[in-house]
Design a protein around this motif. Sequence first.
Motif, PDB file in Angstrom:
ATOM      1  N   LEU A   1       2.285  -1.783   7.024  1.00 30.51           N
ATOM      2  CA  LEU A   1       1.024  -2.134   6.380  1.00 30.51           C
ATOM      3  C   LEU A   1       1.328  -2.765   5.032  1.00 30.51           C
ATOM      4  O   LEU A   1       1.974  -2.143   4.188  1.00 30.51           O
ATOM      5  CB  LEU A   1       0.155  -0.890   6.208  1.00 30.51           C
ATOM      6  CG  LEU A   1      -1.164  -1.045   5.477  1.00 30.51           C
ATOM      7  CD1 LEU A   1      -2.096  -1.976   6.245  1.00 30.51           C
ATOM      8  CD2 LEU A   1      -1.823   0.302   5.299  1.00 30.51           C
ATOM      9  N   ASP A   2       0.901  -3.999   4.850  1.00 34.03           N
ATOM     10  CA  ASP A   2       1.171  -4.739   3.608  1.00 34.03           C
ATOM     11  C   ASP A   2       2.657  -4.723   3.253  1.00 34.03           C
ATOM     12  O   ASP A   2       3.025  -4.548   2.086  1.00 34.03           O
ATOM     13  CB  ASP A   2       0.343  -4.170   2.445  1.00 34.03           C
ATOM     14  CG  ASP A   2      -1.135  -4.470   2.590  1.00 34.03           C
ATOM     15  OD1 ASP A   2      -1.475  -5.497   3.216  1.00 34.03           O
ATOM     16  OD2 ASP A   2      -1.950  -3.684   2.080  1.00 34.03           O
ATOM     17  N   GLY A   3       3.503  -4.869   4.255  1.00 38.71           N
ATOM     18  CA  GLY A   3       4.941  -4.943   4.033  1.00 38.71           C
ATOM     19  C   GLY A   3       5.635  -3.619   3.833  1.00 38.71           C
ATOM     20  O   GLY A   3       6.844  -3.573   3.667  1.00 38.71           O
ATOM     21  N   HIS A   4       4.889  -2.514   3.864  1.00 38.56           N
ATOM     22  CA  HIS A   4       5.482  -1.186   3.672  1.00 38.56           C
ATOM     23  C   HIS A   4       5.551  -0.458   5.009  1.00 38.56           C
ATOM     24  O   HIS A   4       4.551  -0.389   5.725  1.00 38.56           O
ATOM     25  CB  HIS A   4       4.656  -0.364   2.676  1.00 38.56           C
ATOM     26  CG  HIS A   4       4.615  -0.971   1.322  1.00 38.56           C
ATOM     27  ND1 HIS A   4       3.596  -1.806   0.917  1.00 38.56           N
ATOM     28  CD2 HIS A   4       5.478  -0.878   0.285  1.00 38.56           C
ATOM     29  CE1 HIS A   4       3.824  -2.201  -0.316  1.00 38.56           C
ATOM     30  NE2 HIS A   4       4.958  -1.653  -0.733  1.00 38.56           N
TER      31      HIS A   4
ATOM     32  N   SER B   1      -2.514   6.436   5.513  1.00 34.63           N
ATOM     33  CA  SER B   1      -2.589   5.004   5.180  1.00 34.63           C
ATOM     34  C   SER B   1      -3.832   4.361   5.768  1.00 34.63           C
ATOM     35  O   SER B   1      -4.497   3.555   5.111  1.00 34.63           O
ATOM     36  CB  SER B   1      -1.345   4.280   5.690  1.00 34.63           C
ATOM     37  OG  SER B   1      -0.207   4.731   5.016  1.00 34.63           O
TER      38      SER B   1
ATOM     39  N   ASN C   1      -7.046   2.402   3.996  1.00 36.15           N
ATOM     40  CA  ASN C   1      -7.194   0.964   4.201  1.00 36.15           C
ATOM     41  C   ASN C   1      -8.206   0.563   5.264  1.00 36.15           C
ATOM     42  O   ASN C   1      -8.625  -0.588   5.304  1.00 36.15           O
ATOM     43  CB  ASN C   1      -5.829   0.359   4.562  1.00 36.15           C
ATOM     44  CG  ASN C   1      -4.861   0.461   3.413  1.00 36.15           C
ATOM     45  OD1 ASN C   1      -4.960  -0.274   2.451  1.00 36.15           O
ATOM     46  ND2 ASN C   1      -3.938   1.416   3.491  1.00 36.15           N
TER      47      ASN C   1
ATOM     48  N   SER D   1      -6.325  -8.424  13.700  1.00 39.34           N
ATOM     49  CA  SER D   1      -5.909  -7.670  12.519  1.00 39.34           C
ATOM     50  C   SER D   1      -4.649  -6.831  12.726  1.00 39.34           C
ATOM     51  O   SER D   1      -4.198  -6.169  11.795  1.00 39.34           O
ATOM     52  CB  SER D   1      -7.045  -6.758  12.056  1.00 39.34           C
ATOM     53  OG  SER D   1      -7.412  -5.874  13.092  1.00 39.34           O
TER      54      SER D   1
ATOM     55  N   PRO E   1      -2.302  -8.114   6.717  1.00 40.77           N
ATOM     56  CA  PRO E   1      -3.114  -8.165   5.501  1.00 40.77           C
ATOM     57  C   PRO E   1      -4.367  -9.009   5.743  1.00 40.77           C
ATOM     58  O   PRO E   1      -4.383  -9.904   6.594  1.00 40.77           O
ATOM     59  CB  PRO E   1      -2.200  -8.840   4.483  1.00 40.77           C
ATOM     60  CG  PRO E   1      -0.826  -8.738   5.045  1.00 40.77           C
ATOM     61  CD  PRO E   1      -0.977  -8.660   6.527  1.00 40.77           C
TER      62      PRO E   1
ATOM     63  N   CYS F   1      -4.236 -12.765   6.276  1.00 37.67           N
ATOM     64  CA  CYS F   1      -3.568 -13.292   7.469  1.00 37.67           C
ATOM     65  C   CYS F   1      -4.429 -13.237   8.703  1.00 37.67           C
ATOM     66  O   CYS F   1      -4.037 -13.680   9.764  1.00 37.67           O
ATOM     67  CB  CYS F   1      -2.275 -12.508   7.734  1.00 37.67           C
ATOM     68  SG  CYS F   1      -1.055 -12.678   6.443  1.00 37.67           S
TER      69      CYS F   1
END
Length: 105
Positions: free
Chosen positions: A40-43, A54, A58, A80, A101, A104
Motif C-alpha cells: 500500500l503506497d509502496g509500503h 492499514s 485507507n 484500485s 494509490p 494510479c
Amino acid sequence: MPPQGAHTPEELDYLLEDAALLRDRAALSLLFERDALCVLDGHQVRGNQFITTSLLENGYVAAPRHVLQRGGTALVVGASAVHVAHRGEKGWRFTISLLLPAGCR
C-alpha cells in the motif's frame, strides 16, 4: 462475512469493500491469509492483522475488471488493486494484494 469465506474471487473483492466501509476489523481479518502480503503506497505490510489496520486507515473500493482463475488460485485485477487469492477449506482468501494509490486508478 460468511464463516466459510467467499465463494468466488469476485465476491471476495466485494466483501473486502463492504468490510472496509463498515470498518469491520474481524471481517477484514478473515479475508486475508494469516501470513498475507499487502503493498500500500509502496509500503509492504505482512500478516492479516497489520493489513486490517492499514485498510481501516485507507479504505477500499472494489472494482474487479478481470479475474483469471486456475484451480484454487486466482488473479483479481481491478481499478484500485491487484490481488492473488487462494481457495482453501474455508473459501477464498487473499494471499497477496497490491493496492494502487489514488493517482494510479
